[in-house]
Write an enzyme that holds these catalytic residues in place. Sequence first.
Site, PDB file in Angstrom:
ATOM      1  N   ASP A  44     -23.290  89.179  70.478  1.00  0.00           N
ATOM      2  CA  ASP A  44     -24.369  88.993  71.543  1.00  0.00           C
ATOM      3  C   ASP A  44     -25.600  90.232  71.531  1.00  0.00           C
ATOM      4  O   ASP A  44     -24.893  91.018  70.778  1.00  0.00           O
ATOM      5  CB  ASP A  44     -23.661  89.129  73.003  1.00  0.00           C
ATOM      6  CG  ASP A  44     -24.890  88.973  73.913  1.00  0.00           C
ATOM      7  OD1 ASP A  44     -25.661  88.163  74.077  1.00  0.00           O
ATOM      8  OD2 ASP A  44     -24.386  89.880  75.147  1.00  0.00           O
ATOM      9  N   ASP A 104     -28.053  91.829  73.709  1.00  0.00           N
ATOM     10  CA  ASP A 104     -28.459  92.638  75.041  1.00  0.00           C
ATOM     11  C   ASP A 104     -26.769  93.255  75.667  1.00  0.00           C
ATOM     12  O   ASP A 104     -25.951  92.328  76.037  1.00  0.00           O
ATOM     13  CB  ASP A 104     -28.991  92.221  76.058  1.00  0.00           C
ATOM     14  CG  ASP A 104     -30.275  91.588  75.509  1.00  0.00           C
ATOM     15  OD1 ASP A 104     -30.838  92.447  74.682  1.00  0.00           O
ATOM     16  OD2 ASP A 104     -31.189  90.893  76.087  1.00  0.00           O
TER      17      ASP A 104
END
Length: 185
Positions: free
Chosen positions: A14, A16
Site C-alpha cells: 500500500d 499512503d
Amino acid sequence: MDFIVSGKKACFLDRDGVINEEVNYLFEPEKVAIIPGVTEALKMLKRHGYLTVVVTNQAGVARGYYEEKDIHAVHARIEELLDEHEAGIDAFYYCPHHPEFSDECECRKPNAGMLLKAAEQFDIDMSESFLVGDRISDIYAARNAGCAEAYLVRTGHGANEIENKDVSDIEIADNLLHAVQTFIK
Ligand SMILES: [Mg+2]
Ligand SMILES: [Zn+2]
C-alpha cells in the site's frame, strides 16, 4: 530433473501510510515524506529477489479532489526520493474509482483487481508473495488475491485500525521494515 520455475515472488505495498507518511488525499509531490525504514525495507526486498509493487486506492480522483496526472506526479516524486537510495519500486497500480462517485470496479481494495493485474503482467506467484498495508481493506485485498501473508502496520491509519477494529486474525507489524523482516526472516 530440472526445477520448474513458476513465477516471481512479490511484495505488494500500500502507498499512503506504508511508504509515505499519511496525508489525507495526498496529491502534491512536495508533501511526500518517506516513512523511516522504508528505503532499507525496499533494499532488503530487492536483495531477496522480490518485485516491489505498489497498489493504492486513489478515490480522490472519483471525488474530484485531484486528477490522474497528480497521482503520476506523486509517484515520480516517491521514485525520486527512493532512487537516491537505490531502492526503487518496480510498478505502481492505482484505483481512481469510488462506488459513490464513479462506477463500481474490480480494482478498489478490498477487491483483488490491482494485485491480479500485476500478477498477470509480471508472472507473480501469489503463494510466494505478501502484502503490507495500513488498512484492513488492504489485508482483505491480499486474501482475495491469494497472497501467502498480509501485514497490517502501525504507521499511517494502522494504529487507528488496530485500536478500533477486530484485528484478531491479522498479522501486525510496527512498520514496513518490520513486516519485511518478519516475512523474509
Ligand atoms: Mg494506506
Ligand atoms: Zn477501481
